[in-house]
Write a protein that holds these residues in place. Sequence first.
Motif, PDB file in Angstrom:
ATOM      1  N   ARG A   1      29.888  55.304  68.450  1.00  0.00           N
ATOM      2  CA  ARG A   1      29.720  54.603  67.171  1.00  0.00           C
ATOM      3  C   ARG A   1      29.341  55.586  66.064  1.00  0.00           C
ATOM      4  O   ARG A   1      29.811  55.470  64.922  1.00  0.00           O
ATOM      5  N   GLY A   2      28.497  56.559  66.384  1.00  0.00           N
ATOM      6  CA  GLY A   2      28.130  57.552  65.384  1.00  0.00           C
ATOM      7  C   GLY A   2      29.315  58.366  64.911  1.00  0.00           C
ATOM      8  O   GLY A   2      29.473  58.632  63.709  1.00  0.00           O
TER       9      GLY A   2
ATOM     10  N   ASP B   1      15.469  44.043  61.001  1.00  0.00           N
ATOM     11  CA  ASP B   1      15.936  44.576  62.284  1.00  0.00           C
ATOM     12  C   ASP B   1      17.369  44.105  62.495  1.00  0.00           C
ATOM     13  O   ASP B   1      17.626  42.899  62.567  1.00  0.00           O
ATOM     14  N   ARG B   2      18.307  45.048  62.603  1.00  0.00           N
ATOM     15  CA  ARG B   2      19.715  44.676  62.743  1.00  0.00           C
ATOM     16  C   ARG B   2      20.163  44.662  64.203  1.00  0.00           C
ATOM     17  O   ARG B   2      21.365  44.599  64.474  1.00  0.00           O
ATOM     18  N   THR B   3      19.213  44.721  65.133  1.00  0.00           N
ATOM     19  CA  THR B   3      19.554  44.639  66.549  1.00  0.00           C
ATOM     20  C   THR B   3      19.238  43.235  67.055  1.00  0.00           C
ATOM     21  O   THR B   3      18.777  42.366  66.307  1.00  0.00           O
ATOM     22  N   ALA B   4      19.480  43.002  68.347  1.00  0.00           N
ATOM     23  CA  ALA B   4      19.216  41.690  68.928  1.00  0.00           C
ATOM     24  C   ALA B   4      17.732  41.323  68.892  1.00  0.00           C
ATOM     25  O   ALA B   4      17.379  40.142  68.991  1.00  0.00           O
TER      26      ALA B   4
ATOM     27  N   ILE C   1      32.406  48.962  62.675  1.00  0.00           N
ATOM     28  CA  ILE C   1      31.257  49.843  62.921  1.00  0.00           C
ATOM     29  C   ILE C   1      29.953  49.068  62.769  1.00  0.00           C
ATOM     30  O   ILE C   1      29.036  49.195  63.584  1.00  0.00           O
ATOM     31  N   ASN C   2      29.859  48.223  61.732  1.00  0.00           N
ATOM     32  CA  ASN C   2      28.650  47.436  61.529  1.00  0.00           C
ATOM     33  C   ASN C   2      28.432  46.440  62.662  1.00  0.00           C
ATOM     34  O   ASN C   2      27.313  46.246  63.136  1.00  0.00           O
ATOM     35  N   GLY C   3      29.517  45.784  63.112  1.00  0.00           N
ATOM     36  CA  GLY C   3      29.386  44.807  64.184  1.00  0.00           C
ATOM     37  C   GLY C   3      28.999  45.412  65.513  1.00  0.00           C
ATOM     38  O   GLY C   3      28.321  44.764  66.327  1.00  0.00           O
ATOM     39  N   LEU C   4      29.394  46.662  65.741  1.00  0.00           N
ATOM     40  CA  LEU C   4      29.057  47.310  67.009  1.00  0.00           C
ATOM     41  C   LEU C   4      27.563  47.555  67.151  1.00  0.00           C
ATOM     42  O   LEU C   4      27.058  47.662  68.274  1.00  0.00           O
ATOM     43  N   GLU C   5      26.832  47.640  66.038  1.00  0.00           N
ATOM     44  CA  GLU C   5      25.398  47.905  66.130  1.00  0.00           C
ATOM     45  C   GLU C   5      24.691  46.802  66.905  1.00  0.00           C
ATOM     46  O   GLU C   5      23.853  47.068  67.775  1.00  0.00           O
ATOM     47  N   LEU C   6      25.016  45.540  66.620  1.00  0.00           N
ATOM     48  CA  LEU C   6      24.403  44.426  67.341  1.00  0.00           C
ATOM     49  C   LEU C   6      24.900  44.374  68.780  1.00  0.00           C
ATOM     50  O   LEU C   6      24.106  44.171  69.712  1.00  0.00           O
TER      51      LEU C   6
END
Length: 700
Positions: A231-232, A102-105, A204-209
């Motif tokens: 982001r998309g 899981d790449r979210t919080a 872009i990767n950092g914005l996911e979290l």
Amino acid sequence: MVYPTLRDWLFSVKTFAAAMLALYIGLAFELPRPYWAMATVYIVSNPFVGATRSKAIYRALGTALGASGAVLLVPPFVESPYLFSMVVAAWTGTMLYLAVSDRTARSYVFMLAAYTMPIIALPSVTNPTGVFDLAVSRTEEIILGIVCASIVGSAVFPSRLAPTIIERTDAWFRDAAFYATETLSGRIASSAISGARQRLASTINGLELLLSQLAYDHTRPDVLARAHELRGRMQLLLPIMSSLADPLLALYNNGPQHWPEGLRTLIDDVIKWFNRPLPAPSEGYHADETANALRQRIAAMRPPAAALTHWDGALLSNALWRLGQVIDVWQDCRSLRIIITREEGTWRPHFRHWRLGGTQRFYDRGMMLFATVSAGAAVVLACALWITSGWNDGASAVTLAAVACCFFAALDEPAPFVFRFFLATAVSVVAAGLYLFVVLPKVHDFPMLVILFSAPFILVGTLIPRPQFNMVTVLVAVNTATFISIQDAYDANFLTFLNANLAGLAGLLYAYLWTRVTRPFGAELAAARLLRSSWADVALTASTRPIEDQRNLSARMLDRLMQLIPRLAATDDYRHPSIESFRDLRIAFNALDLRRLTRKLGGEAAGAIDHVLDGVRTYYESCVDRRHRQPVPDSLMSSIDVAVARVTAQGLANAAAPTETSQTSARLLRDALHALVGLRLSLFPATLTKPTPTEPEAAA
């Protein structure tokens, strides 16, 4: 040297105040380990309210889950120590696998559960009847720290996460404008361009979290949805800009004298538009008329059907088509950024494609499984060493080893970070020893304790908001608070303190050596696996095998590319893996387009396209089988040229007998031509000038 800002000092003072409040309440209620409440404040505190709240909620859930696991598993297995160590390792590995999946919080829930269970369970082996009380007290102490951190962070000068996300996107816009300027100018390879490409992907990767934490920042649902849309679109810009690079470079190589009138001016105006600043928030929202004018100029410059029989005409058509897509995506990004900043306005997307809408992410399950199994095996071996040595404080070594292995399991090369953990803990042991045996004997009330704690903890706290110092400073603050072990009465024993903390340091040193031995591969192995996986998906797109959801396949490939780019070093080589990987993605997307079009096209074009797709599939399957990128066979170039000739010939035949059906077919044939030209440019970037040996007009 950059000194702490006012925001850094404010954050540090707030965090220290919350920590002292948690410690005071813990002492007042006579909790067994009130220092855990103080340490928890430093663990969950973040300069931004949304991040603090999300981390606090997930830490509470993770602690409760880990504590429940300890209560459930200690009594039945405590009499079989080796079996018990296997159970602890299995729990840690399973929870850790869920965390890295899981790449979210939300991943914090499973991360906490992974190492909270051994923290509670291992010290309980000598007193299994007390495991429930230990689990309850630890949960109470951690929740106390969470509540204090959340209340103080929200009530005292709260700092919202949304402005930071806007700052990150603004930095992305600057890098994207530079990247677009270089690409539109015919420059696709340099260390500066490669560095910009890496920064774009990393942002872009950092914005996911960050976006997963934005929901806890009192952000309106519509603004949050627009942030995800942004982001998309940011993710789409890189591959679309890359798809424009090769046809533009081919046009530049042909010489500007062969360009149609107005093309140079058009490109210059697009560059100016990319570098135009975003309107200030005080300005009213209005449609971007510049983008509409650029699209009209592109439409007027599009070559007629007869010109497509020549390579220059097909190349120009492809470049203009891609340029229109770039304009659409950039306008979407600009519009979304303006709407998010002002928190008002409606958005209508300009870039529309049948592939949009996928939500699937790419996970390297093999590497994830290896990392989690490695952490579990580290726990098993550490437990075995503890059991055979009979070290009373060996539980501290095992628990800190488990914590270190869990913390950095998702990294390609965790050993350097585990060593920093070891050094930070060593500093904490020294600091805690000085406080415990030099300072605290002179303290007789809580206000004096606060005064003596204030200077070092506030100074360390000013470094926590800085990414380069965050890990070390948080560890120093948390470990120092834990090792001092503040109780309601002074009761310190030097030998006990030394034995317990040397055990912790030994556990971290063991974790460092373990990760150095078992995971020495670094980013190179991860990048190689990502490349081979992408080749397998390219082969799938060009095959006749059914694809369950092409949108999710496209989303997975794009997500994998964003993971790959930051792992590749900056370079000025136009055949560097980062550029080649963009070409792989373009080949896959073009193959998907051709698969869809062949079902609708009749005549000889469909058969020629199928032959091209079969060649693409065979080539990428050979790359996967040999685990290395192979030279592209020249026969594939000939197949593409023949397919281009068949498509353009069929287009001319339809143009000679115009009907409503032929007009629809003409659009499909133009789309097929663009996909074939894109394939040729991506597979054979060294031949960007003229198709050889079989030119489309000759084959026709």
